[in-house]
Design a protein around this motif. Sequence first.
Motif, PDB file in Angstrom:
ATOM      1  N   THR A   1      44.151 114.542  43.560  1.00 18.74           N
ATOM      2  CA  THR A   1      45.100 113.548  44.073  1.00 18.74           C
ATOM      3  C   THR A   1      44.395 112.499  44.920  1.00 18.74           C
ATOM      4  O   THR A   1      44.623 111.285  44.757  1.00 18.74           O
ATOM      5  CB  THR A   1      46.188 114.248  44.900  1.00 18.74           C
ATOM      6  N   MET A   2      43.525 112.952  45.810  1.00 22.34           N
ATOM      7  CA  MET A   2      42.779 111.999  46.630  1.00 22.34           C
ATOM      8  C   MET A   2      41.796 111.186  45.789  1.00 22.34           C
ATOM      9  O   MET A   2      41.523 110.016  46.090  1.00 22.34           O
ATOM     10  CB  MET A   2      42.026 112.751  47.729  1.00 22.34           C
ATOM     11  N   GLN A   3      41.274 111.798  44.726  1.00 22.44           N
ATOM     12  CA  GLN A   3      40.317 111.113  43.880  1.00 22.44           C
ATOM     13  C   GLN A   3      40.957 109.957  43.117  1.00 22.44           C
ATOM     14  O   GLN A   3      40.306 108.956  42.828  1.00 22.44           O
ATOM     15  CB  GLN A   3      39.677 112.105  42.900  1.00 22.44           C
ATOM     16  N   VAL A   4      42.249 110.091  42.777  1.00 23.59           N
ATOM     17  CA  VAL A   4      42.939 108.992  42.113  1.00 23.59           C
ATOM     18  C   VAL A   4      42.918 107.743  42.993  1.00 23.59           C
ATOM     19  O   VAL A   4      42.627 106.633  42.524  1.00 23.59           O
ATOM     20  CB  VAL A   4      44.380 109.405  41.763  1.00 23.59           C
ATOM     21  N   ALA A   5      43.213 107.918  44.273  1.00 18.65           N
ATOM     22  CA  ALA A   5      43.189 106.784  45.198  1.00 18.65           C
ATOM     23  C   ALA A   5      41.780 106.228  45.346  1.00 18.65           C
ATOM     24  O   ALA A   5      41.579 105.009  45.376  1.00 18.65           O
ATOM     25  CB  ALA A   5      43.741 107.213  46.561  1.00 18.65           C
ATOM     26  N   ARG A   6      40.789 107.106  45.446  1.00 18.49           N
ATOM     27  CA  ARG A   6      39.404 106.649  45.563  1.00 18.49           C
ATOM     28  C   ARG A   6      38.966 105.880  44.328  1.00 18.49           C
ATOM     29  O   ARG A   6      38.272 104.860  44.421  1.00 18.49           O
ATOM     30  CB  ARG A   6      38.477 107.839  45.789  1.00 18.49           C
ATOM     31  N   ALA A   7      39.358 106.364  43.150  1.00 19.44           N
ATOM     32  CA  ALA A   7      38.971 105.696  41.915  1.00 19.44           C
ATOM     33  C   ALA A   7      39.619 104.317  41.803  1.00 19.44           C
ATOM     34  O   ALA A   7      38.986 103.356  41.346  1.00 19.44           O
ATOM     35  CB  ALA A   7      39.346 106.557  40.717  1.00 19.44           C
ATOM     36  N   ILE A   8      40.872 104.208  42.229  1.00 20.66           N
ATOM     37  CA  ILE A   8      41.540 102.900  42.201  1.00 20.66           C
ATOM     38  C   ILE A   8      40.836 101.923  43.140  1.00 20.66           C
ATOM     39  O   ILE A   8      40.596 100.758  42.797  1.00 20.66           O
ATOM     40  CB  ILE A   8      43.024 103.065  42.568  1.00 20.66           C
ATOM     41  N   GLY A   9      40.507 102.393  44.339  1.00 15.69           N
ATOM     42  CA  GLY A   9      39.778 101.525  45.273  1.00 15.69           C
ATOM     43  C   GLY A   9      38.393 101.173  44.770  1.00 15.69           C
ATOM     44  O   GLY A   9      37.928 100.031  44.939  1.00 15.69           O
ATOM     45  N   LEU A  10      37.720 102.126  44.128  1.00 16.60           N
ATOM     46  CA  LEU A  10      36.380 101.858  43.606  1.00 16.60           C
ATOM     47  C   LEU A  10      36.434 100.862  42.452  1.00 16.60           C
ATOM     48  O   LEU A  10      35.586  99.966  42.356  1.00 16.60           O
ATOM     49  CB  LEU A  10      35.742 103.171  43.145  1.00 16.60           C
ATOM     50  N   GLU A  11      37.436 101.004  41.584  1.00 11.37           N
ATOM     51  CA  GLU A  11      37.581 100.041  40.491  1.00 11.37           C
ATOM     52  C   GLU A  11      37.845  98.645  41.027  1.00 11.37           C
ATOM     53  O   GLU A  11      37.305  97.652  40.509  1.00 11.37           O
ATOM     54  CB  GLU A  11      38.716 100.495  39.566  1.00 11.37           C
ATOM     55  N   ALA A  12      38.687  98.545  42.054  1.00 12.47           N
ATOM     56  CA  ALA A  12      38.966  97.237  42.647  1.00 12.47           C
ATOM     57  C   ALA A  12      37.702  96.635  43.259  1.00 12.47           C
ATOM     58  O   ALA A  12      37.452  95.430  43.130  1.00 12.47           O
ATOM     59  CB  ALA A  12      40.059  97.366  43.707  1.00 12.47           C
ATOM     60  N   THR A  13      36.895  97.470  43.910  1.00  9.36           N
ATOM     61  CA  THR A  13      35.641  96.977  44.495  1.00  9.36           C
ATOM     62  C   THR A  13      34.683  96.488  43.421  1.00  9.36           C
ATOM     63  O   THR A  13      34.075  95.414  43.543  1.00  9.36           O
ATOM     64  CB  THR A  13      34.976  98.092  45.320  1.00  9.36           C
ATOM     65  N   LEU A  14      34.540  97.268  42.352  1.00  3.98           N
ATOM     66  CA  LEU A  14      33.634  96.878  41.268  1.00  3.98           C
ATOM     67  C   LEU A  14      34.121  95.612  40.574  1.00  3.98           C
ATOM     68  O   LEU A  14      33.315  94.733  40.229  1.00  3.98           O
ATOM     69  CB  LEU A  14      33.501  98.021  40.270  1.00  3.98           C
ATOM     70  N   SER A  15      35.429  95.498  40.355  1.00  2.00           N
ATOM     71  CA  SER A  15      35.972  94.295  39.719  1.00  2.00           C
ATOM     72  C   SER A  15      35.807  93.080  40.623  1.00  2.00           C
ATOM     73  O   SER A  15      35.529  91.972  40.147  1.00  2.00           O
ATOM     74  CB  SER A  15      37.449  94.501  39.373  1.00  2.00           C
ATOM     75  N   PHE A  16      35.958  93.274  41.915  1.00  2.00           N
ATOM     76  CA  PHE A  16      35.762  92.167  42.864  1.00  2.00           C
ATOM     77  C   PHE A  16      34.318  91.687  42.840  1.00  2.00           C
ATOM     78  O   PHE A  16      34.052  90.490  42.982  1.00  2.00           O
ATOM     79  CB  PHE A  16      36.154  92.621  44.265  1.00  2.00           C
ATOM     80  N   LEU A  17      33.393  92.618  42.639  1.00  2.00           N
ATOM     81  CA  LEU A  17      31.978  92.255  42.564  1.00  2.00           C
ATOM     82  C   LEU A  17      31.573  91.716  41.198  1.00  2.00           C
ATOM     83  O   LEU A  17      30.425  91.314  41.016  1.00  2.00           O
ATOM     84  CB  LEU A  17      31.106  93.471  42.906  1.00  2.00           C
ATOM     85  N   GLY A  18      32.510  91.721  40.248  1.00  2.00           N
ATOM     86  CA  GLY A  18      32.207  91.224  38.918  1.00  2.00           C
ATOM     87  C   GLY A  18      31.600  92.242  37.989  1.00  2.00           C
ATOM     88  O   GLY A  18      31.085  91.876  36.922  1.00  2.00           O
ATOM     89  N   LEU A  19      31.664  93.539  38.354  1.00  2.00           N
ATOM     90  CA  LEU A  19      31.053  94.588  37.543  1.00  2.00           C
ATOM     91  C   LEU A  19      32.078  95.571  36.993  1.00  2.00           C
ATOM     92  O   LEU A  19      31.700  96.575  36.391  1.00  2.00           O
ATOM     93  CB  LEU A  19      30.011  95.361  38.375  1.00  2.00           C
ATOM     94  N   GLY A  20      33.352  95.308  37.193  1.00  2.00           N
ATOM     95  CA  GLY A  20      34.384  96.229  36.737  1.00  2.00           C
ATOM     96  C   GLY A  20      35.075  95.714  35.501  1.00  2.00           C
ATOM     97  O   GLY A  20      34.452  95.521  34.450  1.00  2.00           O
ATOM     98  N   ALA A  21      36.381  95.494  35.599  1.00  2.00           N
ATOM     99  CA  ALA A  21      37.153  95.002  34.462  1.00  2.00           C
ATOM    100  C   ALA A  21      36.735  93.579  34.128  1.00  2.00           C
ATOM    101  O   ALA A  21      36.346  92.789  34.998  1.00  2.00           O
ATOM    102  CB  ALA A  21      38.645  95.057  34.782  1.00  2.00           C
TER     103      ALA A  21
END
Length: 310
Positions: free
Chosen positions: A233-253
Amino acid sequence: MKSRLVNSPSNAEIAELAQSPPRRIGPAMIRYLSSPTAAIGALGLILVVGIALFAPWLSPQNPYDLSQLDILDGRLSPGSESMAGVPYYLGTDGQGRDILSGIMYGLRTSLMVGISSALVAAFFGTTIGLLAAYVGGRIESLIMRLVDLQLSFPTILMALMILAILGNGVTNVVIAIIIAEWATYARTARATGLVEREKEFIEAARCLRLPARRILLKHLLPNCLAPIIVIATMQVARAIGLEATLSFLGLGASVTEPSLGMLISNGYQYLLSGLYWISFFPGIALLVTIVSINLVGDRLRDVLNPRNAR
């Protein structure tokens, strides 16, 4: 003087011991609902998931359908109307995409990344951890050294290294998070499995010469699920935040894949121009999503802890 003979347990007694003690879910749910904070988190999570599931029917437009976009509607402030009289309650971005619609579609991608990565990482990590706890010996030592090596790297650094090899994209982000997070489940499952392995019902199952697969699935796994559920459950939140960080840096979606991180990144260049709404509202949606999941996870950690049960 006659010595006392100790009767050995019969097969029926061993079979009774081999039955792992069941978990009672009813009282746990009652304790969960008794917390107002947890109830608020659950309601927020239900709202977020509902919006994500019904986004194609709730959103005013498909923000990633080029036929529905008009560049003349770009950077409209919240509450403005388009050239055709369509209201944009949260404004538009530089390409004329409705921010509200973008958030609805972005929630779908963010939740998909968080849930899928947590489930797959939990499956592989739990399987490896329980196998190490049950087998022991050199195999356990080898697995735990790999786990220690994995955990020595920060999660975001590991994800950046993997994405540098695989490239951008939602699928690659999910793979990177799985590789970066499986070790946490493996260590937790191994620690819990070591405790359960020494209990009487496991020893009885071994005396009955039950297959190792059956012992792992029907005896060890059910009694190790509580901490795994909390971590997932906690990992879902961490993964969402990590995806947002990677996308903000231009390396995610990629730019053609909606996600909350990409929506925030799209508005970063306009912040100094006063166009705050392009990043602000997706950031609020990301905050509400992560906080709701964390509230649910915190309460699950308290409820599923047997020390807190009366």
